[in-house]
Design a protein around this motif. Structure first.
Motif, PDB file in Angstrom:
ATOM      1  N   GLU A  43      83.920  18.033  23.989  1.00  0.00           N
ATOM      2  CA  GLU A  43      83.035  17.034  23.385  1.00  0.00           C
ATOM      3  C   GLU A  43      83.378  16.841  21.905  1.00  0.00           C
ATOM      4  OE1 GLU A  43      79.057  18.195  23.932  1.00  0.00           O
ATOM      5  OE2 GLU A  43      79.138  18.084  26.142  1.00  0.00           O
ATOM      6  N   GLU A  44      83.151  15.598  21.437  1.00  0.00           N
ATOM      7  CA  GLU A  44      83.419  15.285  20.032  1.00  0.00           C
ATOM      8  C   GLU A  44      82.427  16.033  19.139  1.00  0.00           C
ATOM      9  OE1 GLU A  44      83.568  11.375  17.085  1.00  0.00           O
ATOM     10  OE2 GLU A  44      83.231  11.172  19.242  1.00  0.00           O
ATOM     11  N   GLU A  45      82.983  16.637  18.125  1.00  0.00           N
ATOM     12  CA  GLU A  45      82.143  17.434  17.232  1.00  0.00           C
ATOM     13  C   GLU A  45      81.150  16.523  16.470  1.00  0.00           C
ATOM     14  OE1 GLU A  45      82.571  20.711  13.618  1.00  0.00           O
ATOM     15  OE2 GLU A  45      84.327  19.618  14.348  1.00  0.00           O
ATOM     16  N   LYS A  46      79.913  16.947  16.375  1.00  0.00           N
ATOM     17  CA  LYS A  46      78.883  16.194  15.663  1.00  0.00           C
ATOM     18  C   LYS A  46      78.291  17.065  14.557  1.00  0.00           C
ATOM     19  CE  LYS A  46      77.593  13.403  19.661  1.00  0.00           C
ATOM     20  NZ  LYS A  46      76.486  12.978  20.565  1.00  0.00           N
ATOM     21  N   CYS A  47      77.949  16.392  13.448  1.00  0.00           N
ATOM     22  CA  CYS A  47      77.372  17.113  12.303  1.00  0.00           C
ATOM     23  C   CYS A  47      75.996  16.517  11.984  1.00  0.00           C
ATOM     24  CB  CYS A  47      78.274  17.005  11.077  1.00  0.00           C
ATOM     25  SG  CYS A  47      79.935  17.717  11.368  1.00  0.00           S
ATOM     26  N   PHE A  48      75.081  17.357  11.511  1.00  0.00           N
ATOM     27  CA  PHE A  48      73.706  16.926  11.227  1.00  0.00           C
ATOM     28  C   PHE A  48      73.238  17.546   9.917  1.00  0.00           C
ATOM     29  CE2 PHE A  48      74.332  17.005  15.766  1.00  0.00           C
ATOM     30  CZ  PHE A  48      73.780  15.813  16.193  1.00  0.00           C
ATOM     31  N   ILE A  49      72.246  16.815   9.302  1.00  0.00           N
ATOM     32  CA  ILE A  49      71.539  17.380   8.146  1.00  0.00           C
ATOM     33  C   ILE A  49      70.044  17.275   8.418  1.00  0.00           C
ATOM     34  CG2 ILE A  49      73.353  16.796   6.484  1.00  0.00           C
ATOM     35  CD1 ILE A  49      71.603  14.426   5.602  1.00  0.00           C
ATOM     36  N   ILE A  50      69.319  18.071   7.756  1.00  0.00           N
ATOM     37  CA  ILE A  50      67.863  18.075   7.916  1.00  0.00           C
ATOM     38  C   ILE A  50      67.247  17.360   6.719  1.00  0.00           C
ATOM     39  CG2 ILE A  50      65.815  19.503   8.215  1.00  0.00           C
ATOM     40  CD1 ILE A  50      67.743  19.611  10.539  1.00  0.00           C
ATOM     41  N   GLN A  51      66.430  16.359   7.009  1.00  0.00           N
ATOM     42  CA  GLN A  51      65.694  15.639   5.957  1.00  0.00           C
ATOM     43  C   GLN A  51      64.199  15.843   6.185  1.00  0.00           C
ATOM     44  OE1 GLN A  51      66.910  11.505   6.161  1.00  0.00           O
ATOM     45  NE2 GLN A  51      68.850  11.887   5.089  1.00  0.00           N
ATOM     46  N   ARG A  52      63.510  15.926   5.076  1.00  0.00           N
ATOM     47  CA  ARG A  52      62.056  16.091   5.133  1.00  0.00           C
ATOM     48  C   ARG A  52      61.386  14.736   4.953  1.00  0.00           C
ATOM     49  NH1 ARG A  52      60.053  21.189   4.639  1.00  0.00           N
ATOM     50  NH2 ARG A  52      61.611  22.826   4.255  1.00  0.00           N
ATOM     51  N   SER A  53      60.416  14.506   5.743  1.00  0.00           N
ATOM     52  CA  SER A  53      59.605  13.289   5.612  1.00  0.00           C
ATOM     53  C   SER A  53      58.155  13.742   5.640  1.00  0.00           C
ATOM     54  CB  SER A  53      59.904  12.303   6.746  1.00  0.00           C
ATOM     55  OG  SER A  53      59.050  11.163   6.640  1.00  0.00           O
ATOM     56  N   GLY A  54      57.627  13.986   4.446  1.00  0.00           N
ATOM     57  CA  GLY A  54      56.285  14.540   4.363  1.00  0.00           C
ATOM     58  C   GLY A  54      56.320  15.979   4.859  1.00  0.00           C
ATOM     59  N   THR A  55      55.555  16.200   5.858  1.00  0.00           N
ATOM     60  CA  THR A  55      55.507  17.556   6.423  1.00  0.00           C
ATOM     61  C   THR A  55      56.469  17.716   7.603  1.00  0.00           C
ATOM     62  OG1 THR A  55      53.699  16.904   7.866  1.00  0.00           O
ATOM     63  CG2 THR A  55      53.101  17.872   5.735  1.00  0.00           C
ATOM     64  N   GLU A  56      57.134  16.652   8.005  1.00  0.00           N
ATOM     65  CA  GLU A  56      58.037  16.703   9.158  1.00  0.00           C
ATOM     66  C   GLU A  56      59.469  16.957   8.726  1.00  0.00           C
ATOM     67  OE1 GLU A  56      57.676  13.145  11.352  1.00  0.00           O
ATOM     68  OE2 GLU A  56      55.581  13.500  11.964  1.00  0.00           O
ATOM     69  N   ARG A  57      60.189  17.614   9.591  1.00  0.00           N
ATOM     70  CA  ARG A  57      61.623  17.868   9.390  1.00  0.00           C
ATOM     71  C   ARG A  57      62.387  17.035  10.433  1.00  0.00           C
ATOM     72  NH1 ARG A  57      62.904  22.815   6.917  1.00  0.00           N
ATOM     73  NH2 ARG A  57      64.641  23.076   8.389  1.00  0.00           N
ATOM     74  N   VAL A  58      63.306  16.179   9.938  1.00  0.00           N
ATOM     75  CA  VAL A  58      64.033  15.284  10.829  1.00  0.00           C
ATOM     76  C   VAL A  58      65.519  15.581  10.748  1.00  0.00           C
ATOM     77  CG1 VAL A  58      64.568  12.878  11.368  1.00  0.00           C
ATOM     78  CG2 VAL A  58      62.311  13.487  10.462  1.00  0.00           C
ATOM     79  N   GLN A  59      66.158  15.703  11.933  1.00  0.00           N
ATOM     80  CA  GLN A  59      67.593  15.968  12.020  1.00  0.00           C
ATOM     81  C   GLN A  59      68.341  14.644  12.051  1.00  0.00           C
ATOM     82  OE1 GLN A  59      69.266  17.637  15.671  1.00  0.00           O
ATOM     83  NE2 GLN A  59      70.257  19.229  14.384  1.00  0.00           N
ATOM     84  N   VAL A  60      69.245  14.415  11.065  1.00  0.00           N
ATOM     85  CA  VAL A  60      69.968  13.149  10.938  1.00  0.00           C
ATOM     86  C   VAL A  60      71.455  13.441  11.085  1.00  0.00           C
ATOM     87  CG1 VAL A  60      70.463  11.192   9.443  1.00  0.00           C
ATOM     88  CG2 VAL A  60      68.177  12.240   9.421  1.00  0.00           C
ATOM     89  N   GLU A  61      72.121  12.672  11.977  1.00  0.00           N
ATOM     90  CA  GLU A  61      73.551  12.852  12.195  1.00  0.00           C
ATOM     91  C   GLU A  61      74.315  12.193  11.077  1.00  0.00           C
ATOM     92  OE1 GLU A  61      77.014  11.851  15.542  1.00  0.00           O
ATOM     93  OE2 GLU A  61      74.905  11.344  15.922  1.00  0.00           O
ATOM     94  N   ILE A  62      75.342  12.879  10.606  1.00  0.00           N
ATOM     95  CA  ILE A  62      76.178  12.362   9.535  1.00  0.00           C
ATOM     96  C   ILE A  62      77.633  12.507   9.940  1.00  0.00           C
ATOM     97  CG2 ILE A  62      74.484  12.940   7.758  1.00  0.00           C
ATOM     98  CD1 ILE A  62      76.217  15.351   7.052  1.00  0.00           C
ATOM     99  N   GLU A  63      78.525  11.910   9.215  1.00  0.00           N
ATOM    100  CA  GLU A  63      79.951  12.020   9.469  1.00  0.00           C
ATOM    101  C   GLU A  63      80.414  13.392   9.023  1.00  0.00           C
ATOM    102  OE1 GLU A  63      84.151   9.754   8.369  1.00  0.00           O
ATOM    103  OE2 GLU A  63      82.205   8.961   7.671  1.00  0.00           O
TER     104      GLU A  63
END
Length: 278
Positions: A255-275
């Motif tokens: 499988e193609e390798e994928k990278c993610f970062i964690i961003q905070r939106s208020g009290t929530e933590r959201v995983q966002v895919e990046i290059e």
């Protein structure tokens, strides 16, 4: 008168000649008969006295003096180990019999290999040669030739499972000689219990075979000295079916390798895919 005398003389000479002829013919006939008798005597088979059973004997029976008799046997064809005197057959006395180890028929010469030494035990120990072992085998016998007997030779086949689960039948041992038959052998075609003479290594082999599979006994023909090689048969040779070939499953593509970062939106933590960085 002279004529009568001459006639008498001629008759006398004729009678004398005839008598000589008859005597010569007689002696010629006697000479021919004598030559025939001499030739017949020269070609006659010379016989000797040997001991033989008066009745059929089988394994384990005592050979007693009343069970034997002297028979005539051709001297030039005398088997090795026969007994020609009572002292040779019963050297320890008539009260010390021998034990029969191989079946014998009426008028069959008694030989040393068919009886034990005088006074020997009637047990199996009397039948086992030095360095050998007596081993009991219980196996199925093909129907058609009846019960096995001491002196018969058998092949032993083993049927069991291999490590891969395949069932096979192997020729385990060939030409084993039966020295005793135990149990009730009246049931033909079913299991029969026999005792064979084997080496200590063969004892281990037969024990392992008996514990891991089923044994089948096959009768070897009399006088068959052919050497039998290794034999193995499985279901494929009987049915002709080929084992199914299982193809290996294709390896999945990476499988193609994928990278993610964690961003905070208020009290929530959201995983966002990046290059991904190289």
């Amino acid at each position: 008168m002279r004529a009568v005398f001459g006639l008498v003389l001629l008759i006398g000479m004729g009678l004398a000649g005839f008598a000589v002829y008859m005597v010569k013919g007689y002696f010629d006939t006697q000479s021919v008969q004598l030559q025939r008798e001499r030739a017949r005597a020269a070609s006659a088979i010379v016989t000797v006295d040997v001991y033989a059973p008066t009745r059929a004997l089988t394994y384990g029976e005592l050979l007693m003096p009343e069970d034997v008799q002297l028979i005539k046997y051709a001297r030039d064809f005398l088997p090795e180990g026969v007994f020609q005197t009572e002292e040779a057959l019963f050297p320890a006395g008539l009260d010390t019999p021998r034990v029969v180890v191989l079946p014998m028929q009426i008028n069959e010469p008694i030989m040393a290999n068919k009886v034990t030494e005088p006074g020997a035990s009637r047990g199996l120990t009397a039948l086992v040669e030095p360095g050998m072992r007596a081993f009991p085998i219980s196996g199925r016998v093909a129907s058609g030739f009846g019960a096995l007997r001491p002196g018969d030779r058998i092949d032993v086949y083993w049927t069991g499972l291999l490590r891969n689960g395949a069932e096979v039948t192997n020729l385990l041992k060939s030409g084993l000689q039966i020295i005793a038959v135990t149990g009730d052998q009246s049931e033909r075609g079913g299991p029969q219990n026999v005792v064979v003479q084997v080496t200590p290594e063969e004892v281990a082999l037969l024990t392992q075979a008996d514990n891991s599979g089923a044994l089948t006994l096959s009768l070897v023909g009399a006088g068959d000295e052919a050497t039998v090689g290794a034999i193995q048969v499985d279901n494929q040779q009987i049915t002709g079916e080929q084992d199914a070939v299982v193809e290996a499953a294709p390896e999945p593509e990476p499988e193609e390798e994928k990278c993610f970062i964690i961003q905070r939106s208020g009290t929530e933590r959201v995983q966002v895919e990046i290059e991904c960085a190289d």
